[in-house]
Design a protein around this motif. Sequence first.
Motif, mmCIF file in Angstrom:
data_model
loop_
_atom_site.group_PDB
_atom_site.id
_atom_site.type_symbol
_atom_site.label_atom_id
_atom_site.label_comp_id
_atom_site.label_asym_id
_atom_site.label_seq_id
_atom_site.Cartn_x
_atom_site.Cartn_y
_atom_site.Cartn_z
ATOM 1 N N HIS A 178 2.042 6.983 -9.674
ATOM 2 C CA HIS A 178 0.678 6.997 -9.136
ATOM 3 C C HIS A 178 0.164 5.563 -8.964
ATOM 4 O O HIS A 178 -1.049 5.332 -8.990
ATOM 5 C CB HIS A 178 -0.226 7.781 -10.083
ATOM 6 C CG HIS A 178 -1.501 8.295 -9.481
ATOM 7 N ND1 HIS A 178 -1.608 8.748 -8.174
ATOM 8 C CD2 HIS A 178 -2.749 8.442 -10.015
ATOM 9 C CE1 HIS A 178 -2.846 9.147 -7.946
ATOM 10 N NE2 HIS A 178 -3.568 8.958 -9.036
ATOM 11 N N CYS A 179 1.111 4.632 -8.816
ATOM 12 C CA CYS A 179 0.826 3.197 -8.662
ATOM 13 C C CYS A 179 0.368 2.582 -9.994
ATOM 14 O O CYS A 179 0.041 3.293 -10.938
ATOM 15 C CB CYS A 179 -0.217 2.947 -7.579
ATOM 16 S SG CYS A 179 0.410 3.224 -5.901
ATOM 17 N N PRO A 180 0.346 1.259 -10.075
ATOM 18 C CA PRO A 180 -0.046 0.623 -11.333
ATOM 19 C C PRO A 180 -1.517 0.834 -11.692
ATOM 20 O O PRO A 180 -1.859 0.989 -12.864
ATOM 21 C CB PRO A 180 0.250 -0.867 -11.095
ATOM 22 C CG PRO A 180 1.293 -0.878 -10.028
ATOM 23 C CD PRO A 180 0.928 0.279 -9.134
ATOM 24 N N GLN A 181 -2.409 0.827 -10.685
ATOM 25 C CA GLN A 181 -3.840 0.874 -10.963
ATOM 26 C C GLN A 181 -4.497 2.039 -10.226
ATOM 27 O O GLN A 181 -3.988 2.522 -9.205
ATOM 28 C CB GLN A 181 -4.507 -0.438 -10.524
ATOM 29 C CG GLN A 181 -3.969 -1.671 -11.226
ATOM 30 C CD GLN A 181 -4.553 -2.949 -10.652
ATOM 31 O OE1 GLN A 181 -5.419 -2.921 -9.772
ATOM 32 N NE2 GLN A 181 -4.072 -4.084 -11.142
ATOM 33 N N ASP A 182 -5.626 2.472 -10.749
ATOM 34 C CA ASP A 182 -6.400 3.532 -10.106
ATOM 35 C C ASP A 182 -7.320 2.919 -9.052
ATOM 36 O O ASP A 182 -8.519 2.726 -9.265
ATOM 37 C CB ASP A 182 -7.216 4.292 -11.152
ATOM 38 C CG ASP A 182 -8.046 5.413 -10.547
ATOM 39 O OD1 ASP A 182 -7.712 5.838 -9.421
ATOM 40 O OD2 ASP A 182 -9.022 5.842 -11.187
ATOM 41 N N ARG A 183 -6.742 2.598 -7.908
ATOM 42 C CA ARG A 183 -7.477 2.036 -6.776
ATOM 43 C C ARG A 183 -6.747 2.414 -5.506
ATOM 44 O O ARG A 183 -5.563 2.773 -5.524
ATOM 45 C CB ARG A 183 -7.582 0.514 -6.878
ATOM 46 C CG ARG A 183 -6.248 -0.225 -6.720
ATOM 47 C CD ARG A 183 -6.450 -1.720 -6.578
ATOM 48 N NE ARG A 183 -5.194 -2.465 -6.425
ATOM 49 C CZ ARG A 183 -4.578 -2.666 -5.256
ATOM 50 N NH1 ARG A 183 -5.083 -2.144 -4.143
ATOM 51 N NH2 ARG A 183 -3.457 -3.365 -5.199
ATOM 52 N N SER A 184 -7.426 2.336 -4.403
ATOM 53 C CA SER A 184 -6.777 2.589 -3.131
ATOM 54 C C SER A 184 -5.875 1.408 -2.761
ATOM 55 O O SER A 184 -6.250 0.243 -2.929
ATOM 56 C CB SER A 184 -7.816 2.795 -2.030
ATOM 57 O OG SER A 184 -7.188 2.860 -0.766
ATOM 58 N N TYR A 185 -4.691 1.731 -2.266
ATOM 59 C CA TYR A 185 -3.749 0.711 -1.788
ATOM 60 C C TYR A 185 -3.659 0.718 -0.261
ATOM 61 O O TYR A 185 -2.799 0.051 0.313
ATOM 62 C CB TYR A 185 -2.366 0.955 -2.391
ATOM 63 C CG TYR A 185 -2.295 0.637 -3.865
ATOM 64 C CD1 TYR A 185 -1.722 -0.548 -4.318
ATOM 65 C CD2 TYR A 185 -2.806 1.505 -4.815
ATOM 66 C CE1 TYR A 185 -1.666 -0.853 -5.674
ATOM 67 C CE2 TYR A 185 -2.760 1.219 -6.170
ATOM 68 C CZ TYR A 185 -2.185 0.036 -6.590
ATOM 69 O OH TYR A 185 -2.130 -0.269 -7.932
ATOM 70 N N ALA A 186 -4.544 1.457 0.391
ATOM 71 C CA ALA A 186 -4.442 1.634 1.841
ATOM 72 C C ALA A 186 -4.673 0.346 2.609
ATOM 73 O O ALA A 186 -4.224 0.215 3.753
ATOM 74 C CB ALA A 186 -5.430 2.703 2.304
ATOM 75 N N ASP A 187 -5.373 -0.626 2.010
ATOM 76 C CA ASP A 187 -5.618 -1.897 2.692
ATOM 77 C C ASP A 187 -4.596 -2.971 2.342
ATOM 78 O O ASP A 187 -4.666 -4.075 2.875
ATOM 79 C CB ASP A 187 -7.024 -2.403 2.353
ATOM 80 C CG ASP A 187 -8.113 -1.520 2.939
ATOM 81 O OD1 ASP A 187 -7.865 -0.891 3.985
ATOM 82 O OD2 ASP A 187 -9.210 -1.448 2.336
ATOM 83 N N ASP A 188 -3.656 -2.664 1.451
ATOM 84 C CA ASP A 188 -2.613 -3.632 1.095
ATOM 85 C C ASP A 188 -1.622 -3.768 2.253
ATOM 86 O O ASP A 188 -1.346 -2.795 2.961
ATOM 87 C CB ASP A 188 -1.855 -3.182 -0.148
ATOM 88 C CG ASP A 188 -2.672 -3.311 -1.421
ATOM 89 O OD1 ASP A 188 -3.915 -3.251 -1.332
ATOM 90 O OD2 ASP A 188 -2.074 -3.464 -2.494
#
Length: 387
Positions: A144-154
């Motif tokens: 679920h990725c390292p952090q609880d944040r959206s990665y859509a802008d990475d």
Amino acid sequence: SGGGGGPPGSRSPGGGASVESESPGRAAEPRNNAEYIRQGFHKACWRVVNALGMRTPAHSLAFPDTVLWYDPKVFPRVTGKIALTIDDAPCSRRGPEHSMLPQVLDLLKEFDAKATFFLCTDYVQGHEADLRRAILQGHEVANHCPQDRSYADDDEASFEAELLRAEEVCEQVRASALSQAPSAAAWHIDGVSHMKGSSTMSTSLACCSDSDGEASARRSTPGTTPSNTLQRTAEAAAAEVVAAAWAGDSAASRSEPSTPPGPKVRWFRAPHAKMSAAMRRVVDRHGFKHVLTDCYANDPWIADADFISRTMLDCALDGGVSVIHIPERGFREYNFQALRQFLQGLKQRNFSVVTLSALHAEAVGEQPRESWAPTPERACQPGVEYM
């Protein structure tokens, strides 16, 4: 994983809780009129979503190439089964006094339920022992990725690095559990039972992982073989199954499987359910399956255990994928009672609660009835954005 800057009660790891604890089954008392109105608004929205249904053809355009459920009309073996997934595990704070993962594991054991824990891997440190216990009890962990944040802008390279960093932590957790498997006589890999009995045993055994991780082996028929010999045999057989399965060895299922083992699946769930084209390319390139849900109650925004459990039970269908967020002490603690009530309702309806991998194994264990033989993921119609 809440969207839009984070739901009520969201925080960065290590931060203080912003939702008050509440009595089991009741909503947290709104702190002000604005929060009362906001929660009421989200409940109203979710009632509309439920009324429309989450398994409609229109949803196929919302999340392409995303597993949302397995259609029992196409894959009859999923009938009577539903996958349980738990997001943002294990706990956003490192101290064990904050974690409710041990209580969640006890609850799952009480209802004979298995779950897929989607890990925010920056949260893992300090909770490794509980995650090992989860795996040894037949649950699984996923990315679920390292952090609880959206990665859509990475950008693509940045997201790829983060995805692989998270998967490395997941693999370390799995390997750590594997190292303890011989002493725990583990019989499940990613929640899929790979063997009912062992040809190396002269008598039939029932093996399981106890809550404290100690091995237990019981003879099903009277005999003269010493119990310690049976236990050693069970441990050796279990260790062989565990090691072979993680190595991708087909020998892991050479004894009669209770469910078709199938290929090992690398599951991924995009935080906040936001999946960019760059993320999709990376996920596909590394062989992950993206999964969302058809059974969800927007629990980060709605601090009401009764509403959450009732809404999820209304959505629960054969072959479904349910989602709830991990409860913590003083943070989304209402989700523990919601999970209990959800499991109680599923038990009353005779559902088997399984991991994603177990549900997937049932789906791929036989050819679909349609002559065009769709893949399981194409048989799943994506649903509305739920985070």
